[in-house]
Write an enzyme that holds these catalytic residues in place. Structure first.
Site, PDB file in Angstrom:
ATOM      1  CG  ASP A  47      -1.741   1.257   1.506  1.00 54.69           C
ATOM      2  OD1 ASP A  47      -2.178   1.770   0.468  1.00 54.69           O
ATOM      3  OD2 ASP A  47      -2.049   1.408   2.561  1.00 54.69           O
ATOM      4  CG  ASP A  64      -7.286 -12.969 -13.148  1.00 54.92           C
ATOM      5  OD1 ASP A  64      -7.976 -13.773 -13.835  1.00 54.92           O
ATOM      6  OD2 ASP A  64      -6.413 -13.170 -12.207  1.00 54.92           O
ATOM      7  CG  ASP A  98     -11.662 -16.127 -13.225  1.00 53.21           C
ATOM      8  OD1 ASP A  98     -11.137 -16.632 -12.113  1.00 53.21           O
ATOM      9  OD2 ASP A  98     -13.019 -15.913 -13.005  1.00 53.21           O
ATOM     10  CG  HIS A 130      -6.321 -15.531  -6.219  1.00 51.93           C
ATOM     11  ND1 HIS A 130      -5.606 -16.209  -7.302  1.00 51.93           N
ATOM     12  CD2 HIS A 130      -7.670 -15.244  -6.512  1.00 51.93           C
ATOM     13  CE1 HIS A 130      -6.609 -16.265  -8.044  1.00 51.93           C
ATOM     14  NE2 HIS A 130      -7.770 -15.992  -7.658  1.00 51.93           N
ATOM     15  CG  ASP A 131      -9.030 -18.861  -6.010  1.00 53.50           C
ATOM     16  OD1 ASP A 131      -9.403 -17.809  -5.512  1.00 53.50           O
ATOM     17  OD2 ASP A 131      -9.195 -19.086  -7.215  1.00 53.50           O
TER      18      ASP A 131
HETATM   19  C1  GLC Z   1     -11.601 -17.967  -9.937  1.00 52.33           C
HETATM   20  C2  GLC Z   1     -10.758 -17.212  -9.171  1.00 52.33           C
HETATM   21  C3  GLC Z   1     -11.526 -16.851  -7.932  1.00 52.33           C
HETATM   22  C4  GLC Z   1     -12.724 -16.291  -8.236  1.00 52.33           C
HETATM   23  C5  GLC Z   1     -13.735 -16.952  -9.047  1.00 52.33           C
HETATM   24  C6  GLC Z   1     -14.797 -16.206  -9.659  1.00 52.33           C
HETATM   25  O1  GLC Z   1     -11.746 -19.371  -9.551  1.00 52.33           O
HETATM   26  O2  GLC Z   1      -9.481 -17.651  -9.140  1.00 52.33           O
HETATM   27  O3  GLC Z   1     -10.697 -16.070  -7.371  1.00 52.33           O
HETATM   28  O4  GLC Z   1     -13.493 -16.166  -6.995  1.00 52.33           O
HETATM   29  O5  GLC Z   1     -12.809 -17.370 -10.590  1.00 52.33           O
HETATM   30  O6  GLC Z   1     -14.330 -15.296 -10.509  1.00 52.33           O
HETATM   31 CA    CA Z   2      -3.635   2.045  -1.280  1.00 48.83          CA
END
Ligand code: GLC
Ligand code: CA
Length: 563
Positions: free
Chosen positions: A22, A99, A201, A330-331
């Protein structure tokens, strides 16, 4: 064999911008924060950044609910910042992939705002609308990925719309050619800015089944997983081939999040006749889930399962295509806890996992903080969690009779927030992430696990990753050599080789927390062969014994050609 491509010898670093750095002190990471840390990434040795979504979004699912594909979310910065990031990265020979969320938009996207106005609106057919059943209930019993019905009722027009993910993520209707053209136009807008490619995605969800029937329920809620009618449906590949032809018709790199694709179907997706350059597989990261992906019913995940899944995929890659190598994103929970246990931490196990996956055949992805050995977090109650999926799983677990304590424990183990807590830059205030209280609490172990400590300690996880990256770059056999799993049935060890022409490298991994004897199938002989890399340094332990492997030990040798 397909020709060699630039992205095959690249290493990709994944940035979750909200949690990276940040710079304007609002507690939320931003694009300027990524620019500030480019030199850090250069030092690590990566070539490409995959940036999680930074587009305008109400942030119901942290940017995967897009309200404007062609502008930047104000909390992350401006389009000028984005242009500057692309340029600054390029100066350092780092390229950016973005993405691409093509399955759904936000319900606040102007397309959906139009679509929901009335049944005869010009954009009505851009999304998936259906009449209620005669009793007024949802068109069928599909359960969304984040829990609850996959259908949301719209009072004004008396119809339901479909959402595979949250109700703020209505699914686009890919059977409508206007939708597809609008998406291709957006893709070209980004390519003109000079980005190197995309991570796609949830791409295997874009084609929906024509059959909209109820399916047998798997739970007391009467619902059935939405996948049955939305994942990997007939007609999907036609859409994907058109996407490739019309939007990916230049030298870019694409990696698709494609759950539901079976190994035998891989040639349709990757390789010379496929649609994408690589495909994220899920077998190894879902090894602890039942088939419906319910986190609160975790399974055991013995090494043998992991070895089997990865080896099967590597054997396909020996023949065709190319693989993205990853153990975190991130998942997912942090790899050290996901694969080795909730109570494991420290540099040795982190380096074991690094050795295991970075030397497989494919392109490694490193998720932010993984290069420090960051771990899962155990927040004291569900209120601390932000992730929409965690909250949905917790609710469903409690509804199914789990106590709150039990439900919370499964969240500790599996929550996506484990990987989303802010990055640890130093041991100062808020881990050096921000001067403001961050949007998600920091993992208390930032005092020891942080960038500053990692940079100063030459035995750190960070420096080990750097060495592995260099090792890959300097050894053609690690890039293009074929994979062989040597002892598939061993309960503690994973031993594999990579071979190309006369060259052979052997990777020996002790996945157990005990010292174990090292037996290798003949004629392999590692005595007198040089150790290329290992995760126990001379300082932190007694000298290596050839025939014993210490807990979580990894050793990599160059074999002599007669082997
Ligand atoms: C993918 C992404 C995830 C998101 C989902 C819906 O699985 O990696 O973070 O919640 O798609 O877009
Ligand atoms: Ca910021």
């Amino acid at each position: 064999m397909q020709s060699k491509k630039w992205w095959q010898n690249s290493v990709i670093y994944q940035i979750y911008p909200k949690s990276f750095k940040d710079t304007n002190h609002d507690g939320i990471g931003d694009i300027n924060g990524v620019i500030e840390k480019l030199d850090y990434l250069k030092e690590l040795g990566i070539d490409v950044i995959w940036l999680n979504p930074v587009f305008c979004s109400p942030m119901d699912d942290n940017g995967y609910d897009i309200s404007d594909y062609m502008d930047i979310a104000p909390e992350y910065g401006t389009m000028n910042d984005m242009d500057r990031l692309i340029a600054e990265a390029k100066k350092r020979e780092i390229s950016i992939i973005m993405d691409l969320v093509l399955n759904h938009t936000s319900d606040e996207h102007p397309w959906f705002i139009e679509s929901r106005k009335s049944k005869d609106n010009k954009k009505r057919d851009w999304y998936i609308w259906r009449d209620p059943k005669t009793d007024g209930s949802a068109p069928n019993n599909w359960r969304s990925k984040f829990g609850g019905s996959a259908w949301e009722y719209d009072e004004r027009s008396g119809q339901y719309y479909l959402h595979v993910f949250s109700k703020k993520q209505p699914d686009l209707n890919w059977d409508n050619p206007e939708v597809r053209e609008a998406l291709y136009e957006m893709i070209h807008f980004w390519l003109k800015k000079g980005i190197a490619g995309f991570r796609l995605d949830a791409i295997t969800f874009i084609k929906k089944s024509d059959m909209m029937d109820d399916f047998p329920s798997d739970s007391s809620d009467g619902l059935s997983p939405v996948d049955i009618g939305t994942l990997n449906q007939p007609g999907l590949l036609e859409h994907l081939h058109e996407l490739k032809k019309k939007a990916f018709n230049q030298d870019i790199f694409t990696v698709a999040e494609a759950p539901g694709v079976l190994a035998r179907d891989l040639p349709d997706y990757v390789g010379d006749n496929g649609v994408f350059d690589m495909l994220f597989e899920f077998g190894h990261v879902d090894i602890d889930l039942d088939k419906d992906g319910k986190w609160y019913k975790p399974l055991d995940r013995p090494l043998s399962g992991l070895k089997k899944v990865i080896s099967e995929s590597q054997e396909v890659i020996n023949q065709i295509g190319w693989s993205p190598l990853y153990i975190e994103n991130h998942d997912l929970p942090r790899s050290i806890n996901h694969f080795l246990g909730q109570h494991v931490d420290g540099p040795i196990p982190a380096k074991l996992l690094a050795t295991f996956y970075m030397l497989l055949k494919g392109t490694p992805f490193i998720y932010q903080g993984q290069e420090l050995g960051m771990t899962n977090v155990n927040f004291p109650s569900i209120e601390y969690y932000n992730d929409i999926a965690s909250i949905g799983q917790y609710k469903q677990a409690v509804e199914e009779g789990y106590s709150e304590e039990e439900a919370l424990k499964t969240i500790w183990r599996r929550s996506r927030d484990n990987g989303r807590t802010p990055m640890h830059w130093d041991n100062g205030n808020n881990a050096g992430f921000s001067e403001h209280e961050p949007w998600l609490s920091i993992n208390p172990n930032y005092q020891t696990i942080n960038v500053q400590n990692n940079l100063t300690d030459s035995n750190s996880v960070f420096h080990y990753y750097r060495q592995l990256i260099q090792l890959r770059k300097n050894n053609e056999v690690l890039l293009h050599g074929s994979y062989d799993n040597l002892m598939p049935d061993d309960k503690d060890l994973w031993t594999y080789t990579r071979s190309l022409g006369n060259e052979k490298i052997i990777v020996i991994l002790n996945f157990s927390d005990k010292t174990v004897p090292l037996h290798l199938p003949s004629p392999i002989n590692i005595n007198e062969t040089p150790l290329l890399i290992g995760n126990y340094s001379a300082e932190n332990n007694e000298p290596m014994e050839t025939n014993l492997l210490r807990p979580f030990e990894a050793r990599v040798f160059q074999l002599k050609s007669e082997n």
